[in-house]
Design a protein around this motif. Structure first.
Motif, PDB file in Angstrom:
ATOM      1  N   ALA A 182     -40.022  40.349  38.937  1.00 41.53           N
ATOM      2  CA  ALA A 182     -40.694  40.951  37.780  1.00 41.53           C
ATOM      3  C   ALA A 182     -39.941  42.190  37.314  1.00 41.53           C
ATOM      4  O   ALA A 182     -39.038  42.680  37.995  1.00 41.53           O
ATOM      5  CB  ALA A 182     -42.133  41.300  38.162  1.00 41.53           C
TER       6      ALA A 182
ATOM      7  N   ASP B 288     -40.690  45.173  37.363  1.00 40.85           N
ATOM      8  CA  ASP B 288     -40.822  46.385  38.180  1.00 40.85           C
ATOM      9  C   ASP B 288     -39.835  46.391  39.352  1.00 40.85           C
ATOM     10  O   ASP B 288     -39.827  47.341  40.142  1.00 40.85           O
ATOM     11  CB  ASP B 288     -42.261  46.565  38.674  1.00 40.85           C
TER      12      ASP B 288
ATOM     13  N   TYR C 270     -54.566  39.037  33.671  1.00 44.38           N
ATOM     14  CA  TYR C 270     -53.217  39.227  34.193  1.00 44.38           C
ATOM     15  C   TYR C 270     -52.237  38.275  33.494  1.00 44.38           C
ATOM     16  O   TYR C 270     -52.540  37.102  33.281  1.00 44.38           O
ATOM     17  CB  TYR C 270     -53.155  38.961  35.710  1.00 44.38           C
TER      18      TYR C 270
ATOM     19  N   TRP D 142     -56.574  42.123  41.581  1.00 40.14           N
ATOM     20  CA  TRP D 142     -56.013  42.129  40.219  1.00 40.14           C
ATOM     21  C   TRP D 142     -54.998  41.017  40.038  1.00 40.14           C
ATOM     22  O   TRP D 142     -54.197  40.697  40.754  1.00 40.14           O
ATOM     23  CB  TRP D 142     -55.348  43.480  39.900  1.00 40.14           C
TER      24      TRP D 142
ATOM     25  N   HIS E 214     -52.525  34.965  40.765  1.00 36.57           N
ATOM     26  CA  HIS E 214     -52.552  36.397  41.112  1.00 36.57           C
ATOM     27  C   HIS E 214     -53.683  36.742  42.085  1.00 36.57           C
ATOM     28  O   HIS E 214     -54.428  37.704  41.888  1.00 36.57           O
ATOM     29  CB  HIS E 214     -52.621  37.253  39.842  1.00 36.57           C
TER      30      HIS E 214
ATOM     31  N   ARG F  37     -41.961  33.607  48.343  1.00 39.61           N
ATOM     32  CA  ARG F  37     -41.578  34.486  47.237  1.00 39.61           C
ATOM     33  C   ARG F  37     -41.183  35.906  47.662  1.00 39.61           C
ATOM     34  O   ARG F  37     -41.111  36.813  46.826  1.00 39.61           O
ATOM     35  CB  ARG F  37     -42.746  34.566  46.234  1.00 39.61           C
TER      36      ARG F  37
ATOM     37  N   ARG G  84     -43.003  29.987  33.337  1.00 37.22           N
ATOM     38  CA  ARG G  84     -44.347  30.315  33.811  1.00 37.22           C
ATOM     39  C   ARG G  84     -45.239  30.490  32.590  1.00 37.22           C
ATOM     40  O   ARG G  84     -44.843  31.139  31.616  1.00 37.22           O
ATOM     41  CB  ARG G  84     -44.284  31.618  34.620  1.00 37.22           C
TER      42      ARG G  84
ATOM     43  N   GLU H  85     -44.338  43.890  33.339  1.00 41.18           N
ATOM     44  CA  GLU H  85     -45.382  43.852  34.362  1.00 41.18           C
ATOM     45  C   GLU H  85     -46.057  45.201  34.368  1.00 41.18           C
ATOM     46  O   GLU H  85     -45.392  46.225  34.487  1.00 41.18           O
ATOM     47  CB  GLU H  85     -44.784  43.541  35.731  1.00 41.18           C
TER      48      GLU H  85
ATOM     49  N   GLU I 247     -49.019  29.731  41.921  1.00 42.65           N
ATOM     50  CA  GLU I 247     -48.638  30.913  42.713  1.00 42.65           C
ATOM     51  C   GLU I 247     -49.864  31.719  43.136  1.00 42.65           C
ATOM     52  O   GLU I 247     -50.812  31.881  42.352  1.00 42.65           O
ATOM     53  CB  GLU I 247     -47.721  31.768  41.841  1.00 42.65           C
TER      54      GLU I 247
ATOM     55  N   HIS J 203     -41.141  34.116  31.581  1.00 42.11           N
ATOM     56  CA  HIS J 203     -42.588  34.366  31.467  1.00 42.11           C
ATOM     57  C   HIS J 203     -43.081  34.097  30.057  1.00 42.11           C
ATOM     58  O   HIS J 203     -42.963  34.959  29.175  1.00 42.11           O
ATOM     59  CB  HIS J 203     -42.875  35.834  31.753  1.00 42.11           C
TER      60      HIS J 203
ATOM     61  N   ASN K  57     -43.742  49.489  42.747  1.00 41.52           N
ATOM     62  CA  ASN K  57     -44.485  49.768  41.509  1.00 41.52           C
ATOM     63  C   ASN K  57     -45.811  50.472  41.790  1.00 41.52           C
ATOM     64  O   ASN K  57     -46.638  49.984  42.557  1.00 41.52           O
ATOM     65  CB  ASN K  57     -44.736  48.429  40.785  1.00 41.52           C
TER      66      ASN K  57
ATOM     67  N   GLU L 131     -45.010  37.423  47.268  1.00 37.98           N
ATOM     68  CA  GLU L 131     -44.431  38.603  46.614  1.00 37.98           C
ATOM     69  C   GLU L 131     -44.965  39.910  47.190  1.00 37.98           C
ATOM     70  O   GLU L 131     -44.315  40.934  47.053  1.00 37.98           O
ATOM     71  CB  GLU L 131     -44.638  38.544  45.093  1.00 37.98           C
TER      72      GLU L 131
ATOM     73  N   ASP M  87     -49.371  31.535  37.691  1.00 38.50           N
ATOM     74  CA  ASP M  87     -49.687  32.556  38.706  1.00 38.50           C
ATOM     75  C   ASP M  87     -51.188  32.851  38.663  1.00 38.50           C
ATOM     76  O   ASP M  87     -51.706  33.328  37.644  1.00 38.50           O
ATOM     77  CB  ASP M  87     -48.881  33.828  38.394  1.00 38.50           C
TER      78      ASP M  87
ATOM     79  N   GLU N  15     -37.426  34.094  39.849  1.00 36.77           N
ATOM     80  CA  GLU N  15     -38.155  34.658  38.708  1.00 36.77           C
ATOM     81  C   GLU N  15     -37.231  35.612  37.946  1.00 36.77           C
ATOM     82  O   GLU N  15     -36.490  36.384  38.551  1.00 36.77           O
ATOM     83  CB  GLU N  15     -39.382  35.419  39.212  1.00 36.77           C
TER      84      GLU N  15
ATOM     85  N   LEU O 208     -50.932  50.552  38.475  1.00 42.34           N
ATOM     86  CA  LEU O 208     -51.209  49.154  38.155  1.00 42.34           C
ATOM     87  C   LEU O 208     -52.671  49.022  37.740  1.00 42.34           C
ATOM     88  O   LEU O 208     -53.511  49.820  38.174  1.00 42.34           O
ATOM     89  CB  LEU O 208     -50.948  48.257  39.371  1.00 42.34           C
TER      90      LEU O 208
HETATM   91  O1  KDG Z   1     -46.000  45.182  40.330  1.00 43.64           O
HETATM   92  C1  KDG Z   1     -46.724  44.006  40.394  1.00 43.64           C
HETATM   93  C2  KDG Z   1     -45.929  42.864  39.811  1.00 43.64           C
HETATM   94  O2  KDG Z   1     -44.677  42.782  40.397  1.00 43.64           O
HETATM   95  C3  KDG Z   1     -46.644  41.547  39.937  1.00 43.64           C
HETATM   96  O3  KDG Z   1     -47.860  41.624  39.262  1.00 43.64           O
HETATM   97  C4  KDG Z   1     -45.772  40.461  39.349  1.00 43.64           C
HETATM   98  O4  KDG Z   1     -47.239  38.718  40.068  1.00 43.64           O
HETATM   99  C5  KDG Z   1     -46.172  39.078  39.615  1.00 43.64           C
HETATM  100  C6  KDG Z   1     -45.157  38.057  39.325  1.00 43.64           C
HETATM  101  O5  KDG Z   1     -45.396  36.930  39.723  1.00 43.64           O
HETATM  102  O6  KDG Z   1     -44.143  38.386  38.731  1.00 43.64           O
END
Ligand code: KDG
Ligand code: MG
Length: 402
Positions: free
Chosen positions: A314, A316, A159, A402, A212, A283, A147, A169, A236, A122, A37, A262, A210, A339, A389
């Motif tokens: 996600a 993406d 986010y 982010w 993030h 993950r 989530r 996403e 997460e 989500h 992504n 991730e 999450d 997920e 992003l």
């Molecule tokens: O491209 C970024 C996303 O895949 C990410 O922000 C997704 O954190 C994410 C999640 O837990 O799905």
């Protein structure tokens, strides 16, 4: 069984996806997701310019050997671009092997270890009450794990709070959108969000959250401790995963289960987290961590240390990745949860697939291979559309995760 041709298909049915299609002399072909992504064309170029010329003429049956050839042969190790490209080749070769054997890929991976793959959806809202409505919606759909993300009072954007009615996403056209962040506002708010969820929905539903990558280890420890009464399934990415030893500090203070990985690409990125039992769920996913072959090695290491899998899924990541993830999830012994964010109808039309959702679980289907295809004529209708992003700054303008 020689590889005779391979091509990279870039399409944008609502968002950008990169797919590798490998063709063999027998007329059998396989697909692999290569989507990264916001940096999609880097992987497309890596495949077109540096991988496809190397794999034409090689034996499509030698999956592990070709993996090692591309990994060791590059000399330059790891990284999301390289590992997504290798993942695409690996996934496509598993697809081919399944089609040749006339078996779904999960059967080649040892068969089903469970009846279905529990997925989490989500839920999100601009505020707590909005998030309550969203969780209720996912419960109506049959989800057993959800989530929950919410806007934070005092912050204009956060986010995980979606746009429109479909899960999405972010990746936006033009300059990267900027979010603002306050650790204090977030840490004060997040226990209230989950207190409300438990009072509304009771103790049984699995709730996930999450962070993030936005907290320091000691801030993450505070978040984990403050959430203990609401017994999350997982918290997460509480702090950026590069500092693997930072998780020792979090572990000293909280029993809230942790999920990370991730943004990781190899077993080396998570070996300390797994071996020291600093996390509970890993993950890493098929597309960004070297494909089905490498994900199985990560899962095997995790199994030794009682860490379970919880692959990123996600929107993406393309339906090709989703299909591959479901075959992996169904077969691997130490699976935890997967997920799942539904793709749009446009995306589903470009990637017809066998997998499906029912009552909180997903099933990869029993078609030979991965059970996912690409409609190349339809894919060609949706031209690549560059998107970025979002980025994030603290209230004083300092760049933040982010
Ligand atoms: O491209 C970024 C996303 O895949 C990410 O922000 C997704 O954190 C994410 C999640 O837990 O799905
Ligand atoms: Mg995440």
């Amino acid at each position: 069984m020689q590889i005779t041709d391979a091509r990279v298909i870039v399409t944008c049915p609502g968002r950008n996806f990169v797919t590798l299609k490998i063709l063999t002399e027998d007329g059998v072909y396989g697909l692999g997701d290569a989507t990264l992504n916001g940096r999609e064309l880097a992987v497309a170029s890596y495949l077109n310019d540096h991988v496809i010329p190397l794999i034409i003429g090689r034996d499509a049956r030698r999956i592990e050997d070709l993996w090692q050839y591309l990994y060791k042969g590059a000399y330059w190790r790891r990284g999301p671009v390289t590992m997504s490209a290798i993942a695409a080749v690996d996934t496509a070769l598993w697809d081919i092997k399944g089609k040749v054997a006339n078996l779904p890929v999960y059967q080649l991976l040892g068969g089903a270890s469970r009846e279905g793959v529990m997925v989490y959806g989500h839920a999100n809202g601009t505020d707590v009450e909005d998030a309550v409505k969203s969780v209720a919606h996912y419960l109506d759909l049959g989800y057993k794990a959800i989530r929950v993300q919410s806007g934070v009072p005092g912050l204009s954007s956060t986010y995980g709070v979606g746009r429109g009615t479909m899960p999405y996403e972010p990746a936006e056209k033009g300059a990267a959108p900027e979010n603002r962040w306050s650790t204090e506002a977030y840490l004060n708010f997040v226990p209230k969000l989950f207190a409300r969820m438990r009072s509304e929905f009771g103790d049984e539903i699995h709730l996930l959250h999450d962070v993030h990558h936005r907290l320091t280890p000691i801030e993450a420890a505070r978040a984990g401790r403050s959430l203990e009464p609401y017994h999350l399934f997982w918290l997460e990415d509480p702090t950026p995963g590069e500092l693997q030893q930072g998780f020792r500090l979090i572990r000293q203070h909280t029993v809230t289960p942790l999920a990370v990985g991730e943004v990781f690409n190899t077993i080396f990125d998570c070996q300390q987290l797994i071996q020291e039992q600093l996390i509970d769920y890993i993950r890493t996913t098929v597309v960004h961590a070297g494909g089905i072959s490498h994900l199985r090695k990560i899962a095997a290491l995790a199994e030794l240390h009682q860490v379970r899998t919880g692959s990123h899924g996600a929107t993406d990541l393309s339906p090709v990745c989703m299909a591959a993830a479901l075959h992996f999830d169904l077969s691997v012994h130490n699976f935890g949860v997967q997920e799942y964010m539904r793709h749009t109808d446009e995306t589903d039309a470009v990637f017809p697939h066998e997998y499906g959702f029912q009552d909180g679980f997903m099933y990869p289907g029993d078609a030979p291979g991965l059970g996912v295809d690409i409609d190349e004529d339809l894919a060609a209708v949706y031209a690549y559309d560059p998107a970025f992003l979002p980025v994030n700054r603290t209230l004083d303008g300092t760049m933040h995760s982010w």
